[in-house]
Scaffold this active site. Structure first.
Site, PDB file in Angstrom:
ATOM      1  N   CYS A   1      42.581  49.325  35.454  1.00 31.52           N
ATOM      2  CA  CYS A   1      41.645  50.030  34.101  1.00 31.52           C
ATOM      3  C   CYS A   1      42.192  49.882  32.967  1.00 31.52           C
ATOM      4  O   CYS A   1      43.653  49.181  32.138  1.00 31.52           O
ATOM      5  CB  CYS A   1      41.600  51.362  34.734  1.00 31.52           C
ATOM      6  SG  CYS A   1      41.037  51.618  35.827  1.00 31.52           S
TER       7      CYS A   1
ATOM      8  N   ARG B   1      39.742  45.150  31.613  1.00 30.89           N
ATOM      9  CA  ARG B   1      40.190  45.700  32.334  1.00 30.89           C
ATOM     10  C   ARG B   1      39.363  45.993  33.376  1.00 30.89           C
ATOM     11  O   ARG B   1      40.071  46.756  34.293  1.00 30.89           O
ATOM     12  CB  ARG B   1      41.041  46.415  31.452  1.00 30.89           C
ATOM     13  CG  ARG B   1      41.852  46.061  30.486  1.00 30.89           C
ATOM     14  CD  ARG B   1      42.228  46.774  30.476  1.00 30.89           C
ATOM     15  NE  ARG B   1      44.303  47.434  31.279  1.00 30.89           N
ATOM     16  CZ  ARG B   1      45.093  46.684  30.461  1.00 30.89           C
ATOM     17  NH1 ARG B   1      45.404  45.965  30.402  1.00 30.89           N
ATOM     18  NH2 ARG B   1      45.707  47.562  31.394  1.00 30.89           N
TER      19      ARG B   1
ATOM     20  N   TRP C   1      38.127  49.770  37.297  1.00 30.34           N
ATOM     21  CA  TRP C   1      38.223  48.856  38.201  1.00 30.34           C
ATOM     22  C   TRP C   1      39.126  49.894  39.551  1.00 30.34           C
ATOM     23  O   TRP C   1      40.073  50.027  39.098  1.00 30.34           O
ATOM     24  CB  TRP C   1      39.063  47.319  37.547  1.00 30.34           C
ATOM     25  CG  TRP C   1      38.878  46.964  38.892  1.00 30.34           C
ATOM     26  CD1 TRP C   1      38.211  45.547  38.712  1.00 30.34           C
ATOM     27  CD2 TRP C   1      39.735  45.925  39.438  1.00 30.34           C
ATOM     28  NE1 TRP C   1      38.279  44.953  39.988  1.00 30.34           N
ATOM     29  CE2 TRP C   1      39.811  44.801  40.366  1.00 30.34           C
ATOM     30  CE3 TRP C   1      40.957  46.387  40.223  1.00 30.34           C
ATOM     31  CZ2 TRP C   1      40.256  44.259  41.317  1.00 30.34           C
ATOM     32  CZ3 TRP C   1      41.847  46.171  41.237  1.00 30.34           C
ATOM     33  CH2 TRP C   1      41.191  45.066  42.237  1.00 30.34           C
TER      34      TRP C   1
ATOM     35  N   ASN D   1      45.954  55.032  34.559  1.00 33.02           N
ATOM     36  CA  ASN D   1      45.614  53.193  34.773  1.00 33.02           C
ATOM     37  C   ASN D   1      47.142  52.706  35.927  1.00 33.02           C
ATOM     38  O   ASN D   1      48.177  53.107  35.282  1.00 33.02           O
ATOM     39  CB  ASN D   1      45.701  52.137  33.580  1.00 33.02           C
ATOM     40  CG  ASN D   1      45.778  51.137  33.928  1.00 33.02           C
ATOM     41  OD1 ASN D   1      45.453  50.720  35.136  1.00 33.02           O
ATOM     42  ND2 ASN D   1      46.768  50.067  33.409  1.00 33.02           N
ATOM     43  N   GLY D   2      46.669  52.716  36.819  1.00 37.62           N
ATOM     44  CA  GLY D   2      48.037  52.664  37.836  1.00 37.62           C
ATOM     45  C   GLY D   2      46.909  52.674  39.485  1.00 37.62           C
ATOM     46  O   GLY D   2      46.534  52.938  39.951  1.00 37.62           O
TER      47      GLY D   2
ATOM     48  N   GLU E   1      40.390  24.849  42.363  1.00 40.12           N
ATOM     49  CA  GLU E   1      40.379  25.615  40.888  1.00 40.12           C
ATOM     50  C   GLU E   1      38.080  25.864  40.829  1.00 40.12           C
ATOM     51  O   GLU E   1      37.447  26.750  40.684  1.00 40.12           O
ATOM     52  CB  GLU E   1      40.119  25.020  39.600  1.00 40.12           C
ATOM     53  CG  GLU E   1      40.189  25.445  38.781  1.00 40.12           C
ATOM     54  CD  GLU E   1      39.996  26.773  38.070  1.00 40.12           C
ATOM     55  OE1 GLU E   1      41.272  27.728  38.853  1.00 40.12           O
ATOM     56  OE2 GLU E   1      39.785  28.089  37.288  1.00 40.12           O
TER      57      GLU E   1
ATOM     58  N   LYS F   1      36.687  29.309  41.119  1.00 41.79           N
ATOM     59  CA  LYS F   1      35.329  29.465  39.945  1.00 41.79           C
ATOM     60  C   LYS F   1      34.506  29.863  40.794  1.00 41.79           C
ATOM     61  O   LYS F   1      32.902  30.788  40.506  1.00 41.79           O
ATOM     62  CB  LYS F   1      35.400  28.194  39.112  1.00 41.79           C
ATOM     63  CG  LYS F   1      35.009  28.297  38.026  1.00 41.79           C
ATOM     64  CD  LYS F   1      36.156  28.231  36.775  1.00 41.79           C
ATOM     65  CE  LYS F   1      36.940  30.019  37.646  1.00 41.79           C
ATOM     66  NZ  LYS F   1      38.008  29.900  36.278  1.00 41.79           N
TER      67      LYS F   1
ATOM     68  N   GLU G   1      34.356  33.405  42.485  1.00 33.83           N
ATOM     69  CA  GLU G   1      34.343  34.192  41.790  1.00 33.83           C
ATOM     70  C   GLU G   1      32.908  35.102  41.149  1.00 33.83           C
ATOM     71  O   GLU G   1      32.427  36.175  41.007  1.00 33.83           O
ATOM     72  CB  GLU G   1      35.140  34.458  41.182  1.00 33.83           C
ATOM     73  CG  GLU G   1      35.192  33.670  39.790  1.00 33.83           C
ATOM     74  CD  GLU G   1      36.688  33.663  38.766  1.00 33.83           C
ATOM     75  OE1 GLU G   1      37.081  33.058  38.491  1.00 33.83           O
ATOM     76  OE2 GLU G   1      36.884  34.938  38.919  1.00 33.83           O
TER      77      GLU G   1
ATOM     78  N   HIS H   1      41.431  17.903  60.355  1.00 35.89           N
ATOM     79  CA  HIS H   1      42.573  19.028  61.508  1.00 35.89           C
ATOM     80  C   HIS H   1      42.579  19.712  62.126  1.00 35.89           C
ATOM     81  O   HIS H   1      42.851  21.064  62.189  1.00 35.89           O
ATOM     82  CB  HIS H   1      43.883  18.825  60.789  1.00 35.89           C
ATOM     83  CG  HIS H   1      44.933  17.716  61.035  1.00 35.89           C
ATOM     84  ND1 HIS H   1      45.145  16.565  61.666  1.00 35.89           N
ATOM     85  CD2 HIS H   1      44.619  17.125  59.404  1.00 35.89           C
ATOM     86  CE1 HIS H   1      45.614  15.668  61.377  1.00 35.89           C
ATOM     87  NE2 HIS H   1      45.260  15.531  59.766  1.00 35.89           N
TER      88      HIS H   1
ATOM     89  N   LYS I   1      38.922  40.848  33.879  1.00 40.58           N
ATOM     90  CA  LYS I   1      39.702  40.049  33.263  1.00 40.58           C
ATOM     91  C   LYS I   1      41.107  40.162  34.236  1.00 40.58           C
ATOM     92  O   LYS I   1      42.023  38.471  33.717  1.00 40.58           O
ATOM     93  CB  LYS I   1      39.127  39.971  31.621  1.00 40.58           C
ATOM     94  CG  LYS I   1      39.768  38.896  31.040  1.00 40.58           C
ATOM     95  CD  LYS I   1      38.927  37.670  31.461  1.00 40.58           C
ATOM     96  CE  LYS I   1      39.727  36.114  31.154  1.00 40.58           C
ATOM     97  NZ  LYS I   1      39.451  35.018  31.452  1.00 40.58           N
TER      98      LYS I   1
HETATM   99  C1  AGP Z   1      40.527  32.860  37.421  1.00 43.01           C
HETATM  100  O1  AGP Z   1      38.628  33.029  36.761  1.00 43.01           O
HETATM  101  C2  AGP Z   1      40.157  34.567  37.697  1.00 43.01           C
HETATM  102  N1  AGP Z   1      39.461  35.335  37.199  1.00 43.01           N
HETATM  103  C3  AGP Z   1      41.178  34.935  37.650  1.00 43.01           C
HETATM  104  O2  AGP Z   1      41.789  34.623  38.942  1.00 43.01           O
HETATM  105  C4  AGP Z   1      42.827  34.882  37.072  1.00 43.01           C
HETATM  106  O3  AGP Z   1      43.186  33.685  36.643  1.00 43.01           O
HETATM  107  C5  AGP Z   1      43.942  35.646  37.281  1.00 43.01           C
HETATM  108  O4  AGP Z   1      43.646  37.111  37.706  1.00 43.01           O
HETATM  109  C6  AGP Z   1      44.950  35.439  36.581  1.00 43.01           C
HETATM  110  O5  AGP Z   1      45.057  35.614  35.478  1.00 43.01           O
HETATM  111  P1  AGP Z   1      46.332  35.863  33.956  1.00 43.01           P
HETATM  112  O6  AGP Z   1      46.028  34.264  34.201  1.00 43.01           O
HETATM  113  O7  AGP Z   1      45.874  36.421  32.844  1.00 43.01           O
HETATM  114  O8  AGP Z   1      48.048  36.138  34.961  1.00 43.01           O
END
Ligand code: AGP
Length: 591
Positions: free
Chosen positions: A2, A27, A71, A95-96, A464, A468, A471, A487, A586
């Protein structure tokens, strides 16, 4: 994880809190709240949803306040579970994660106290009120000693109208001292202004803000002097600049982010120290999460091929609990856009404790990771707002590939011949052709599952591309090594299953095409991202995008672009907000 913010001073607290929270939404954005102290009266507003819902709180009177954007970890994203949590004389934002919450809550229940939320944080308010004897800092110290887990805490008491007490353990917290008062936040940009002195709380430290001053205390209670951080105020508040979403705007900035990262590297002030480290490195471990982990996988291909040095790439949340073998002359590279990811930080700390040299690759200059590391290489992607990482990934690859070339040189292996300097222009071309994937969108909209296939570096990009899409479109998808499909996973291919193949290596192209054919024969719709034009006409391919050829090892920085675009267009077509996908944030500052 958060975002928390707070203010004590001469100004009205509420507008400051709301502004700070807006900047902290990366966050978490599933609920938010503020509490403002006004001569012994507490004005509180909490809302499910984003910070915008708190707009009416702007008129709250009072010069001391705390705020939170959440969050959800414990409990659903509801108004009841939103912070601040209030009990007795105490209000707090946290936060935590409190790991011994169950046992502590039982204690409170035995005393006959009742709870209104499902959160772990509410129990802290109960404990604080229980320990409180007129001194908020003393109560916080006693309470913190009983908490296991991670915390960044800002606490106020109705009986001490000018004070905010803070505690930090494994969650970032900064304090800003300005002429008009004292500020606190989870990160610097949320509060920083010209002339402000900013201090970072260290592990297990406390602070007391009294409206004019900030006092800092070590774990043992000693008051400590802190040196202000060297930071620059971010002048540019990112805007969408005509784009509908930040994600699309950030993709348009990929060429610039590559060019700026190359520029930073060219003028890296510690180049000789870096070369020295590279020269002595016998093993490399790369630790990271999510997209940053995928850039680590791409880097492994480059480091091993170019410098013939063994590289292990580990998901940080696994590495930190695995007792990894860290030999002498191991270089550990921690990759993190934010530099605040809890698992990456823990893995980096472990590496450092074990005697490895720690090199950070991060996009945030004043991040915890940057402060922790022996050497720091900055990606110059600029602020990234969209939760889905795009330009920061391209910047990480740019930097790691340049590092691979430095490493190859340090190991006496000469240049690769790839025209890395022309990457910005090639990325611009890849961006332009990526628009073609928009036409693919209808085939993905209601897919049961999607597969991304590749070999070597193309496989890393497949991972990747899949992340993408997952998410931001919420479609089940997998990135898979093309040769491994037969396999087991081939069983999932049905008539109409979208398969995206990535093909940038003439050495491996026919091999990948074998797997592509196996999916085509079973009814898959095959889409192709390639730098090899001859494959576009193959009967298996329904539609393709051509990207510039930069050679097999370094292709990910370009081949990922159409995949980012695909995820974006599918997300928007499915009615999602690609900038704020559900359940995500994020920056993941809890483990
Ligand atoms: C990527 O699109 C994600 N939102 C997520 O996987 C991100 O890359 C991951 O949480 C790592 O974040 P950072 O690079 O800030 O450590």
């Amino acid at each position: 994880m958060c975002g928390i913010v707070g203010y004590a001073g001469r100004r009205q607290a509420a507008p400051i809190l709301l502004e700070g929270l807006k900047k902290l939404e990366y966050r978490g954005y599933d609920s938010a709240g503020v509490a403002v102290l006004d001569n012994g009266t507490l004005h509180v507003m909490k809302r499910a949803g984003s910070v915008e819902g708190l707009a009416p709180a702007k008129s709250f009177a009072g010069n001391v306040g705390i705020g939170h954007t959440r969050w959800a970890t414990h409990g659903a994203p509801t108004e009841e579970n939103a912070h601040p949590h209030i009990f007795g004389r105490i209000a707090l934002v946290h936060n935590g994660i409190i790991e011994n919450m169950k046992q502590l809550k039982e204690e409170c229940l035995e005393r006959g106290e009742t709870f209104i939320s499902e959160t772990d944080s509410e129990v802290i308010a109960h404990l604080l009120d229980f320990c409180y004897e007129g001194d908020i800092l003393a109560a916080l110290k006693k309470t913190a000693a009983r908490l296991s887990g991670s915390l960044a805490l800002a606490v106020i008491s109705l009986e001490e109208p000018q004070r905010i007490a803070l505690a930090r353990r494994a969650s970032p917290l900064v304090v800003g001292r300005a002429e008009d008062g004292v500020y606190l936040a989870s990160d610097i940009p949320a509060i920083a202004a010209k002339g402000m002195k900013v201090y970072a709380l260290g592990e297990n430290e406390f602070a007391l803000l009294d409206g004019k001053e900030a006092h800092f205390y070590a774990e043992d209670g000693r008051e400590i002097e802190k040196k202000p951080l060297d930071y620059a105020v971010e002048e540019d508040v990112p805007e969408k600049k005509g784009f509908r979403h930040f994600m699309r705007k950030e993709m348009s900035e990929i060429p610039l982010s590559i060019a700026n990262t190359q520029q930073i590297l060219r003028s890296y002030p510690k180049i000789s120290a870096l070369r020295e480290v590279l020269c002595h490195a016998e093993y490399i471990h790369i630790v990271a999460c999510g997209t940053a982990y995928h850039s680590g996988l791409c880097a492994k291909v480059a480091f091993e091929t170019r410098a013939r040095i063994p590289v292990e790439v580990a998901v940080a949340s696994e590495y930190r609990y695995r007792d990894p073998v860290i030999q002498r002359n191991t270089l550990v590279i921690a990759v993190s856009q934010s530099g605040e990811t809890a698992d990456t930080l823990a893995a980096a700390e472990l590496a450092k404790r074990s005697g490895a040299t720690l090199l950070a690759v991060t996009n945030v200059r004043y991040s915890s990771l940057a402060r922790l590391s022996d050497l720091v290489l900055f990606t110059a992607a600029g602020r990234e707002i969209a939760v889905a990482a795009t330009k920061s990934f391209n910047a990480q690859l740019t930097l790691l590939f340049a590092l691979a070339e430095e490493l190859a040189m340090a190991k006496g292996r000469g240049g690769c011949g790839a025209e890395l300097f022309s990457l910005p222009e090639l990325a611009q071309r890849a961006l332009a052709s990526s628009e073609e994937v928009r036409a693919w969108t209808p085939h993905f909209l209601s897919a049961k599952s999607v597969f991304f296939l590749g070999r070597g570096a193309d496989y890393c990009v497949a991972l990747e591309g899949s992340l993408k899409l997952k998410e931001i479109s919420y479609l089940p998808s997998e990135g898979y090594p093309a040769g491994e499909l037969k396999h087991g996973t081939l069983a999932l291919i049905e008539k109409g299953t979208p398969v995206v193949a990535i093909l940038t290596s003439s050495r491996l192209a026919e091999k990948t095409m074998n797997a592509v054919h196996e999916t085509y024969a079973r009814g898959a719709k095959v889409f192709l991202v390639t730098s090899l034009p001859e494959y576009r006409k193959r009967e298996e391919i329904l539609s393709s995008v051509l990207i510039p050829d930069i050679g097999e090892i370094y292709s990910p920085v370009l081949s990922v672009i159409p995949l980012q675009a695909l995820a974006y267009y599918v997300s928007v077509a499915r009615g999602n907000d690609p900038d704020k996908p559900r359940n995500l944030a994020k920056s993941v500052t809890v483990e």
